[in-house]
Motif scaffolding. Structure first.
Motif, PDB file in Angstrom:
ATOM      1  N   TRP A 115      -3.184   3.060  -0.524  1.00 38.31           N
ATOM      2  CA  TRP A 115      -3.251   1.906  -1.076  1.00 38.31           C
ATOM      3  C   TRP A 115      -4.128   0.988  -0.299  1.00 38.31           C
ATOM      4  O   TRP A 115      -5.189   0.416  -0.977  1.00 38.31           O
ATOM      5  N   THR A 116      -4.073   0.854   1.036  1.00 39.86           N
ATOM      6  CA  THR A 116      -4.849   0.104   1.949  1.00 39.86           C
ATOM      7  C   THR A 116      -6.359   0.798   1.764  1.00 39.86           C
ATOM      8  O   THR A 116      -7.481  -0.042   1.952  1.00 39.86           O
ATOM      9  N   LEU A 117      -6.574   2.153   2.055  1.00 37.62           N
ATOM     10  CA  LEU A 117      -7.868   2.734   2.065  1.00 37.62           C
ATOM     11  C   LEU A 117      -8.303   2.390   0.396  1.00 37.62           C
ATOM     12  O   LEU A 117      -9.921   1.964   0.699  1.00 37.62           O
ATOM     13  N   SER A 118      -7.833   2.375  -0.530  1.00 43.52           N
ATOM     14  CA  SER A 118      -8.417   2.285  -1.730  1.00 43.52           C
ATOM     15  C   SER A 118      -8.860   0.847  -1.954  1.00 43.52           C
ATOM     16  O   SER A 118      -9.799   0.596  -2.513  1.00 43.52           O
ATOM     17  N   ARG A 119      -7.979  -0.218  -1.333  1.00 44.89           N
ATOM     18  CA  ARG A 119      -8.682  -1.732  -1.516  1.00 44.89           C
ATOM     19  C   ARG A 119      -9.935  -1.641  -0.890  1.00 44.89           C
ATOM     20  O   ARG A 119     -10.763  -2.404  -1.034  1.00 44.89           O
TER      21      ARG A 119
END
Length: 366
Positions: A115-119
């Protein structure tokens, strides 16, 4: 004041992480209980590091490293459960299939990281995962319930093995060693539930509790390397004699005692059951049965008893008092200081240094 709090949080979390990694490595090599204790300390250390990050607004910095995604509260219930088993159940064995108990925590970490990398990669402002009620229940509510159950079972086992109100009083140091982690986990669970389930503003109290615990617990561990050795003594397994009706137990036991007394076999650091059986020209299984029947212990416990008795004799011998405890332990057959400390405490109920202090006071009264 906030700056001081940030410094304390950073120091305590750093100390906790170093200790947790050391325990995890030690647990992977030999003492499995340390693996789970390390996971417990890892989780609470990252929680305190996250509190530091919020104090200094680290999360808002550009190119910030998202260390918080590598933490999952779902680690705590199984880690406490398995640690409690190792600390209170003799001969407990962790089987490979039990590793699946940590699967939910790994999934949680993987999704947080993704989720963090996608953001970051897309630049899209994705909604926080905790805004999802199902995610909040699985990653916030379930860990509290699981931790409460594991801590409750831990406390139940401790009071069975080491009753607080009974004739079996533990020495103060041993009492603190056995109950300190349980008391901390119980207090943490109550505060955690109050904050999440009942929306009480107690997160500063939780951070203070974590800071004090990590400082004190790490100090105790550094001061005494055997402090984290909590496993209870294994119960000897009975051995059947059915296959050896031809042996006279009394005669063979006398031979065994004579050999140990005359040749001091117990002083051999790597002495095995097979070595003794070969020396007596008896089957190893029968020697094991004989020790179990006559001494009420398994082979290792029998040999360690002789070693502890040898150390105690020398501690009370003025001619040997110029030697260090470690030297006496090695002469008696122990191969490490930590093993000696643990075995001595198991057999006498007190540490070697405490026993030595009593002997010194007796032989050299003021």
């Amino acid at each position: 004041m906030d700056n001081w709090k940030a410094v304390l949080y950073l120091l305590a979390s750093g100390q906790g992480l170093l200790l947790s990694f050391a325990l995890i490595i030690k647990g992977l090599r030999s003492q499995r209980a340390n693996l789970f204790l390390g996971l417990i300390l890892y989780t609470i250390s990252l929680e305190l590091l996250n509190a530091w990050g919020m104090q200094v607004q680290y999360h808002r910095s550009p190119d910030v490293f998202p260390f918080w995604v590598f933490q999952s509260y779902l680690i705590l219930p199984p880690a406490i459960w398995f640690f409690a088993h190792y600390s209170t159940v003799s001969d407990y064995t962790f089987r490979r299939r039990y590793i699946w108990a940590f699967a939910p925590a790994l999934i949680d970490i993987f999704i947080q990281l993704s989720w963090t990398l996608s953001r970051r990669m897309t630049g899209h402002q994705l909604p926080p995962l905790l805004d999802n009620s199902i995610w909040f229940f699985c990653t916030e509510i379930l860990p509290i319930l699981g931790t409460a159950a594991a801590v409750g079972w831990f406390g139940h086992q401790l009071t069975k093995l080491f009753p607080i109100r009974s004739g079996r009083f533990l020495p103060l140091g041993e009492f603190v060693k056995r109950y300190s982690l349980f008391v901390f986990l119980a207090a943490l669970t109550v505060l955690w539930a109050a904050g999440v389930l009942f929306k009480r503003p107690i997160f500063s109290e939780i951070e203070l509790l974590l800071t004090l615990f990590l400082f004190v617990y790490a100090y105790l561990g550094y001061a005494n390397s055997s402090y984290f050795d909590l496993r209870v003594a294994a119960k000897p397994k009975p051995v059947e004699k059915a296959a050896f009706p031809q042996f006279d137990d009394a005669k063979q036991w006398n031979r065994l005692e004579t050999v140990f007394q005359q040749e001091a076999l117990h002083t051999q650091s790597r002495l095995t059951l097979e070595d003794v059986a070969e020396r007596l020209r008896l089957p190893a299984r029968y020697v094991s049965y004989l020790i179990n029947k006559q001494h009420g212990a398994n082979f290792n416990q029998f040999v360690n008893t002789l070693r502890v008795e040898a150390v105690i004799r020398k501690l009370n011998d003025p001619a040997e008092q110029h030697k260090t405890l470690l030297a006496l332990a090695l002469e008696a057959g122990f191969n490490s200081k930590s093993t000696f400390n643990q075995v001595f405490r198991t057999h006498t109920g007190q540490s070697p240094s405490h026993y030595l202090t009593r002997v010194t006071r007796t032989t050299n009264p003021a």
